[in-house]
Motif scaffolding. Structure first.
Motif, PDB file in Angstrom:
ATOM      1  N   SER A 158       7.986   6.439  -4.387  1.00  0.00           N
ATOM      2  CA  SER A 158       6.757   5.862  -3.848  1.00  0.00           C
ATOM      3  C   SER A 158       7.022   5.205  -2.506  1.00  0.00           C
ATOM      4  O   SER A 158       7.076   3.990  -2.379  1.00  0.00           O
ATOM      5  N   VAL A 159       7.183   6.019  -1.549  1.00  0.00           N
ATOM      6  CA  VAL A 159       7.571   5.487  -0.246  1.00  0.00           C
ATOM      7  C   VAL A 159       6.434   4.667   0.358  1.00  0.00           C
ATOM      8  O   VAL A 159       5.262   4.915   0.111  1.00  0.00           O
ATOM      9  N   CYS A 160       6.804   3.645   1.104  1.00  0.00           N
ATOM     10  CA  CYS A 160       5.805   2.911   1.871  1.00  0.00           C
ATOM     11  C   CYS A 160       6.374   2.667   3.263  1.00  0.00           C
ATOM     12  O   CYS A 160       7.542   2.942   3.525  1.00  0.00           O
ATOM     13  N   ARG A 215       6.936  12.873 -11.013  1.00  0.00           N
ATOM     14  CA  ARG A 215       7.867  11.788 -10.727  1.00  0.00           C
ATOM     15  C   ARG A 215       8.665  11.508 -11.982  1.00  0.00           C
ATOM     16  O   ARG A 215       8.095  11.236 -13.041  1.00  0.00           O
ATOM     17  N   VAL A 233       6.684  13.961   3.784  1.00  0.00           N
ATOM     18  CA  VAL A 233       6.224  12.768   3.068  1.00  0.00           C
ATOM     19  C   VAL A 233       6.667  12.846   1.609  1.00  0.00           C
ATOM     20  O   VAL A 233       7.137  11.863   1.029  1.00  0.00           O
ATOM     21  N   GLU A 234       6.538  14.016   1.035  1.00  0.00           N
ATOM     22  CA  GLU A 234       6.983  14.178  -0.358  1.00  0.00           C
ATOM     23  C   GLU A 234       8.469  13.899  -0.504  1.00  0.00           C
ATOM     24  O   GLU A 234       8.905  13.277  -1.475  1.00  0.00           O
ATOM     25  N   TYR A 239      -1.169   8.937   6.355  1.00  0.00           N
ATOM     26  CA  TYR A 239      -0.823   8.602   4.976  1.00  0.00           C
ATOM     27  C   TYR A 239      -0.790   7.093   4.893  1.00  0.00           C
ATOM     28  O   TYR A 239       0.060   6.457   5.534  1.00  0.00           O
ATOM     29  N   ALA A 240      -1.708   6.495   4.156  1.00  0.00           N
ATOM     30  CA  ALA A 240      -1.826   5.042   4.071  1.00  0.00           C
ATOM     31  C   ALA A 240      -1.816   4.455   5.462  1.00  0.00           C
ATOM     32  O   ALA A 240      -2.626   4.819   6.301  1.00  0.00           O
ATOM     33  N   HIS A 265       3.390  17.138   5.190  1.00  0.00           N
ATOM     34  CA  HIS A 265       3.229  16.739   3.796  1.00  0.00           C
ATOM     35  C   HIS A 265       4.542  16.859   3.016  1.00  0.00           C
ATOM     36  O   HIS A 265       4.889  15.981   2.224  1.00  0.00           O
ATOM     37  N   LEU A 285       0.851  21.134   9.206  1.00  0.00           N
ATOM     38  CA  LEU A 285       0.268  20.075   8.374  1.00  0.00           C
ATOM     39  C   LEU A 285       1.048  19.956   7.066  1.00  0.00           C
ATOM     40  O   LEU A 285       1.286  18.864   6.559  1.00  0.00           O
ATOM     41  N   PRO A 314       0.829  -1.214   0.000  1.00  0.00           N
ATOM     42  CA  PRO A 314       0.000   0.000   0.000  1.00  0.00           C
ATOM     43  C   PRO A 314       0.857   1.254   0.000  1.00  0.00           C
ATOM     44  O   PRO A 314       1.761   1.413   0.808  1.00  0.00           O
ATOM     45  N   ARG A 315       0.581   2.096  -0.922  1.00  0.00           N
ATOM     46  CA  ARG A 315       1.385   3.301  -1.093  1.00  0.00           C
ATOM     47  C   ARG A 315       0.838   4.415  -0.222  1.00  0.00           C
ATOM     48  O   ARG A 315      -0.349   4.470   0.058  1.00  0.00           O
ATOM     49  N   CYS A 316       1.700   5.323   0.106  1.00  0.00           N
ATOM     50  CA  CYS A 316       1.223   6.518   0.764  1.00  0.00           C
ATOM     51  C   CYS A 316       0.391   7.287  -0.240  1.00  0.00           C
ATOM     52  O   CYS A 316       0.692   7.275  -1.431  1.00  0.00           O
ATOM     53  N   ALA A 317      -0.600   7.911   0.276  1.00  0.00           N
ATOM     54  CA  ALA A 317      -1.486   8.657  -0.610  1.00  0.00           C
ATOM     55  C   ALA A 317      -0.853   9.974  -1.007  1.00  0.00           C
ATOM     56  O   ALA A 317      -1.364  11.040  -0.745  1.00  0.00           O
ATOM     57  N   VAL A 318       0.320   9.869  -1.564  1.00  0.00           N
ATOM     58  CA  VAL A 318       1.001  11.106  -1.909  1.00  0.00           C
ATOM     59  C   VAL A 318       0.788  11.414  -3.368  1.00  0.00           C
ATOM     60  O   VAL A 318       1.071  10.584  -4.216  1.00  0.00           O
ATOM     61  N   LYS A 335      -1.595  13.667  10.645  1.00  0.00           N
ATOM     62  CA  LYS A 335      -2.216  13.302   9.381  1.00  0.00           C
ATOM     63  C   LYS A 335      -1.855  11.869   9.055  1.00  0.00           C
ATOM     64  O   LYS A 335      -0.754  11.424   9.349  1.00  0.00           O
ATOM     65  N   TYR A 360       5.158  26.562  -3.165  1.00  0.00           N
ATOM     66  CA  TYR A 360       4.592  25.299  -2.727  1.00  0.00           C
ATOM     67  C   TYR A 360       3.141  25.269  -3.157  1.00  0.00           C
ATOM     68  O   TYR A 360       2.329  26.048  -2.659  1.00  0.00           O
ATOM     69  N   ASP A 362       9.022  10.317  -0.316  1.00  0.00           N
ATOM     70  CA  ASP A 362       8.474   9.706  -1.508  1.00  0.00           C
ATOM     71  C   ASP A 362       9.422   9.845  -2.682  1.00  0.00           C
ATOM     72  O   ASP A 362       9.674   8.919  -3.432  1.00  0.00           O
TER      73      ASP A 362
END
Lengths: 965, 160
Positions: B96-98, A24, B87-88, B61-62, B84, B80, A15-19, B59, A281, B91
């Motif tokens: 595509s980090v998990c 990319r 996380v970016e 994330y998955a 994010h 917040l 499952p991937r983070c919902a990023v 927050k 941003y 990622d």
């Protein structure tokens, strides 16, 4: 091992983070990203982590860890020297074990060894280990500091950054001592790389927060301020945080940052969404930096320079305008970043509290958010409006949203949002909407979450008291509180209603009637029984005329609850019963019967038993008069800060008190607290309601300005706000006490305590004054002076000095003009009474004429002879007065002796009376004094007669002495 | 910011960063308490809550919760977005980090965080600059690791 393989194979299905990944670069990033080679880099570590994850139980995990620890220990202890890679791997494993929550007691030395490796990753792991597992072993610290020092000096920016990160992560005092002096230099050095500057700024910030004394201010501070102009946005971002922190303690040193911050902010705010490239941003230019700049500006008042101020107001307006523009992106990140700036802008507008136009605009903006679909925005809007409600400019604008807020209280699904809504209702409450808000909060209370009920109860109780126009409403509200949430009504709340009812006779009858009705409910809360019991015991007579609430009915109603109540309540009810015997003699027999019952007289609880026994005896032994005196209605309670408010403040922390306070309420609001007639609400003006909230009660213990003369200080000290409750007795009371005694505390408030020790012989006296500085700051230019009437000569024997014999032997020792925080200085006064005097020295030193009394013993016949000699009408002063203190012969004797006269026994034919004689010694003349004090216990009165050879002396002594009994 | 915690839906702590000095015991207590509080909240609830005298911003994330504790005057929304942006960064770095990336490369997660936040304050907001710093480090590391690998590679080839 299978897991790793699986992990690699399945990377894409995990499952991937919902990023959202806007850009990319190619799907096979993973293949070219070094992360993978990194995983290969420490295969042993990955295997170990995988093993741990495969453990089925905690025991298995511990077993696996112990095995690994044993392995690592043997490797570290082994003869074979470990290469850097192995060392790194084992240290990393230890770190992993520690982060899992297990204790690690070795490996520090190996980690320290890694610090001096010249391989980046080894060094990096070493630093990570040291940062996470800080050790206080001094030898290790020395080695670590050494390694850091080398890296800081290496001129290799990556190494320097690692070292700075480590210092910032550890942030200990030891680190501060070692590096606080070097880092400012690195920060402002012209040749430092940007990344190094960024790390240095935040590293310094961390050290400053931990031990501000270690960071020396100096010429670097000016250069730090100029970092706000730096080309590199990252450097500016880091520097603003540092400056914000530093300027809080040294606002003047950093004042130049205001205009720099404004121009930087202005450039960002007006830039197009793409101008700042990577610092934009989600179409918002530099949101973090903007927020930080706005935060920095909140450390200062509005800019004085008109041009700067104009530019800033323009910025604030631009932000408010942009909030109305359609979003440039549907992403929540875009709106969050934009609104983060908006909320910070509103904070600044509220901080300035000087631009009515902006305040109202801010309020309207927040009003829109109150109904936004994003829960986060609704929450923040409610929170932010709370502070807007306290500004006189926007209070009315906030009030227009009352229906939305009430609706939020009713319908929000998230308790933390409802809580904010309750806070806002509390903040926007004033006399015009108090009834509506209180009734909504009462309604909410019925379904409110348990966690916040007590707070709501406190708030309702405060609002009801503060805005009560008629007190029947107040009583109804509190009784409703008890009915709805009895368990959450704390002692403070029901004590308070009793205090208010006791202090206000216009509400007593209503209160009695209402509690009587409330008690008729079949199941009523114990707190209701307490309040009802107390009120009926005091004021039950006010409703006794109605046959439906006749005394026997009142009693049986209360007594029907008795057996269901706790010991404390039953004890209270017993007191009510004895009060009933006094109020309603017809209930005496019934109540005596109850008290006499075995269940009371032999109750296992000592308190109940004692009350029953004492009350029963009292009711049988004492005459009606005595009973009436003992059981008289309670006197009014002294005014003081509402205990409820104190409790709310305790609950919410000191910050909350001011947030909850509005400092803008009408002046009548504080009256109610003391039980004075409330006046209708007047215009909103900044007003002294603060003392209701106890703010004025605690003036900051600031040192007087150095320029202030001693007189000023003393005036300040004594003329403190009238509402300020003094800790001890009032100065007047304290002064009076000194008439009959020589030592004690003369004056005390939050700042200063003045103690007195004095001795008098003949017409001479010596007085030691002790000035204690109760604050933690130094008093400067402290020089108390004594202004005395002409008939009293005082010499200041020594100046102020710390109590030391030296000061006494050198009469005019150099005066001490500073009093350190917590210290005490002493002043010695020699006093000579030149002739009789009436006015005590200014500063109200307790020097009264009776201090120069010489007691004179004489026989009865001498006394009467002299008494007759002083028979001219003007030689006698007489006073008949009511006793203020219990009439105790021994106390009276002590007071008369303390007053200075001799006490003559067997003179007065009535042994109850007191007779005294003495001579007042002054330099010019001697005044013979005779006195007679006749107590009348029955009437609680005294008659005091003074005869002296001088008329004013008679009168003055009589005045002084009469106040003592 | 006073601290940042990353934990899984099962309540397993994946990363902890403390910007104020606290004892290990206190840290464990805070973690336990917060994990419990945050996990008990429903999805649609707001991302902020008052906790002790701090504000918590979190927050999900998955499977991972990111949770920051900030002080009273700090800005919730920008926090917040700190989450994010972190996380970016993860990622972008991991691709595509998990959650597993963070478990197996926890040290990397810490390094990236240090480049982004220092002493509880944002140090560098540019994604490019942060990753550049990390990649530089990785290049340095690669050099050394290529040496390792090339050695074994060569050795392997020779034996072949």
């Amino acid at each position: 091992r299978t897991e790793i393989a699986e992990y690699r194979a399945n990377r894409s299905v995990v499952p991937r983070c919902a990023v959202p990944c806007p850009a990319r670069p190619g799907a096979d990033t993973t293949a070219i990203m070094p992360a993978v080679s990194k995983g290969d880099g420490m295969r042993g570590l990955a295997v170990f982590i995988s093993d741990i994850r495969n453990c089925k139980s905690k025991e298995a995990e511990i077993k696996r860890i112990n095995k690994e620890l044993a392995n690592i220990r043997s490797k570290f202890k082994g003869d074979k020297a470990l290469d850097g890679y192995s060392k790194k791997k084992y240290v990393c494993k230890l770190l992993f074990i520690f982060l899992l929550g297990h204790d690690i007691d070795f490996g520090h030395m190996e980690a320290v060894n890694l610090l001096s490796s010249n391989k980046y990753t080894e060094k990096q792991i070493g630093y990570l280990f040291i940062s996470v597992l800080v050790n206080s072993n001094s030898e290790l610290i020395r080695l670590i500091n050494n390694a850091i020092k080398n890296d800081l000096a290496s001129r290799n920016p990556t190494f320097m950054c690692l070292a700075l990160h480590c210092i910032a992560n550890v942030g200990s005092r030891e680190m501060g001592e070692a590096f606080a002096a070097d880092i400012p230099r690195i920060l402002v050095a012209g040749d430092s790389m940007d990344s190094v500057k960024q790390s240095a700024a935040l590293c310094l910030l961390r050290l400053y927060k931990a031990s501000p004394d270690l960071v020396p201010m100096g010429e670097w501070t000016a250069r730090v301020v100029h970092l706000l102009n730096d080309q590199h946005m990252g450097v500016v971002t880091a520097a603003v945080s540092l400056i914000t922190c530093l300027c809080k303690k040294n606002p003047d040193d950093f004042k130049t940052c205001i205009s720099l911050a404004v121009s930087r902010l202005s450039r960002i705010v007006s830039s197009a969404s793409t101008d700042l490239q990577d610092y934009t941003y989600y179409f918002v230019p530099a949101p973090w930096l903007s927020v930080k700049l706005l935060r920095l500006l909140q450390c200062y008042p509005p800019p004085e320079d008109a041009a700067v101020k104009g530019r800033l107001v323009e910025c604030l307006e631009t932000v408010l305008n942009k909030a109305q523009e359609p979003p440039k992106s549907k992403k929540v990140q875009h709106s969050n970043a934009k609104n983060a700036i908006l909320f910070e802008t509103i904070s600044l507008i509220i901080h300035y509290d000087s631009e009515p136009n902006l305040l109202v605009r801010a309020c309207n903006q927040l009003g829109q958010f109150l109904q936004h679909r994003e829960t986060n925005l609704r929450y923040l809007a409610l929170e932010s409006m709370c502070t807007l409600a306290s500004s006189e400019f926007s209070h009315e604008a906030v009030k227009t949203h009352i229906d939305t807020v009430i609706n939020a209280l009713k319908t929000e699904r998230d308790v933390s949002v409802r809580q904010r809504a309750a806070d806002l209702l509390y903040a926007m409450c004033d006399r015009s909407n108090a009834k509506q808000i209180v009734s909504e909060m009462l309604r909410y209370l019925e379904t409110a979450d348990y966690a916040i009920r007590e707070e709501i109860v406190l708030k309702v109780a405060i609002l009801a008291e503060k805005y009560a126009v008629d007190y029947s409403w107040y009583v109804d509200t509190i009784l409703n509180l008890i009915r709805i949430a009895g368990d959450y009504v704390s002692e403070e709340v029901w004590y308070r209603v009793l205090q208010i009812v006791t202090n206000r006779d216009d509400v007593q009858g209503y209160a009695a009637k209402t509690v009587f009705e409330a008690l008729q409910a079949p199941a009523c809360h114990e707190n209701m029984v307490k309040v009802g019991g107390y009120i009926l015991g005091e004021f039950g007579n006010l409703i006794a005329g109605d046959p439906r609430s006749s005394p026997p009915v009142q009693f049986s109603l209360l007594h029907s609850k008795f057996h269901l109540c706790s010991v404390a309540t039953r004890a209270l009810l017993l007191s009510t019963y004895i009060k009933f015997i006094n109020l309603f003699p017809e209930t005496k027999a019934t109540i005596q019967g109850v008290l006499r019952a075995g269940s009371q007289l032999r109750n296992a609880d000592v308190e109940l038993q004692q009350r029953a026994v004492e009350y029963l005896t009292l009711s049988s032994v004492a005459s009606t008069d005595v009973l009436a005196t003992v059981l008289e209605e309670m006197p009014p309670f002294p005014e003081r800060e509402s205990s409820i408010l104190a409790k709310l403040k305790r609950k919410k922390g000191p910050g909350a008190a001011s947030a909850l306070d509005d400092g803008r309420r009408d002046p009548s609001s504080n009256d109610i607290n003391g039980g004075v007639e409330p006046t209708p609400s007047t215009v909103s003006t900044p007003s002294p309601s603060a003392d209701l909230l106890g703010l004025r009660a605690a003036p900051p213990p600031a040192a007087p300005p150095a320029s202030a003369g001693a007189g000023n200080l003393l005036v300040d000290v004594f003329d403190g706000p009238a509402a300020q409750p003094s800790l001890g007795p009032t100065p007047e009371e304290a002064f009076l006490r000194f008439v009959c005694k020589n030592n004690g505390v003369l004056f005390e408030n939050q700042l200063l305590q003045i103690g007195v020790k004095s001795e008098f012989r003949q017409n001479l006296g010596r007085m030691y004054l002790f000035y204690g500085n109760k604050t933690s700051v130094q008093f400067q230019n402290f020089s108390p002076t004594v202004v005395h009437p002409g008939d009293l000569q005082t010499h200041i024997l020594s100046g102020l000095g710390h109590p030391a014999p030296r000061q006494l032997s050198s009469p005019r020792g150099s005066p001490q003009t500073q009093v350190d925080g917590g210290a005490q200085v002493q002043q010695v006064l020699n006093i000579e009474c030149l002739r009789d005097f009436l006015t005590p020295p200014l500063l109200s030193l307790p020097v009264t004429i009776n201090k120069f009394f010489q007691p004179t013993e004489m026989a009865a016949q001498d006394f009467f002879q002299r008494w007759k000699q002083l028979s001219l009408p003007q030689q006698e002063a007489q006073k008949i007065f009511k006793a203020n203190h219990p009439m105790d012969a021994e106390v009276t004797k002590a007071k008369l002796l303390g007053f200075g006269s001799a006490l003559l026994d067997n003179v007065d034919p009535n042994p109850e009376n007191f007779v005294g004689a003495g001579i007042i010694q002054t330099k010019a003349l001697q005044v013979g004094c005779l006195l007679r004090l006749e107590p009348n216990a029955q009437a609680q009165m005294y008659r005091l007669t003074l005869r002296t050879s001088k008329e004013p002396v008679s009168r003055h002594l009589c005045e002084l002495l009469a106040q003592q009994f | 910011m006073q601290f940042m915690l990353l934990f899984s839906r099962q309540g397993k702590l994946r990363l902890q960063k403390w910007y104020v000095p606290l004892s290990d015991k206190e840290k464990k207590k805070i973690t336990r308490e917060l994990v419990q509080t945050v996990l008990a909240r429903k999805p649609k609830m707001c991302s902020f809550l008052e906790w002790r005298d701090l504000k918590i911003v979190y927050k999900r994330y998955a499977s991972l919760y990111f949770c920051c504790a900030i002080e009273d005057q700090d800005n919730e929304l920008i926090t917040l977005e700190i989450i994010h942006r972190y996380v970016e960064l993860l990622d972008k770095y991991f691709g595509s980090v998990c959650e597993l990336d963070i478990i197996f490369n926890f040290e990397k997660a810490y390094f990236i965080l240090d480049e982004f936040l220092l002493g509880g304050e944002v140090q560098e907001t540019s994604k490019k600059n942060v990753l550049k710093a990390i990649e530089q480090a990785d290049l340095l590391q690669e050099k050394t690791e290529t040496m390792y690998h090339s050695k074994s590679f060569i050795g392997y080839k020779k034996a072949y």
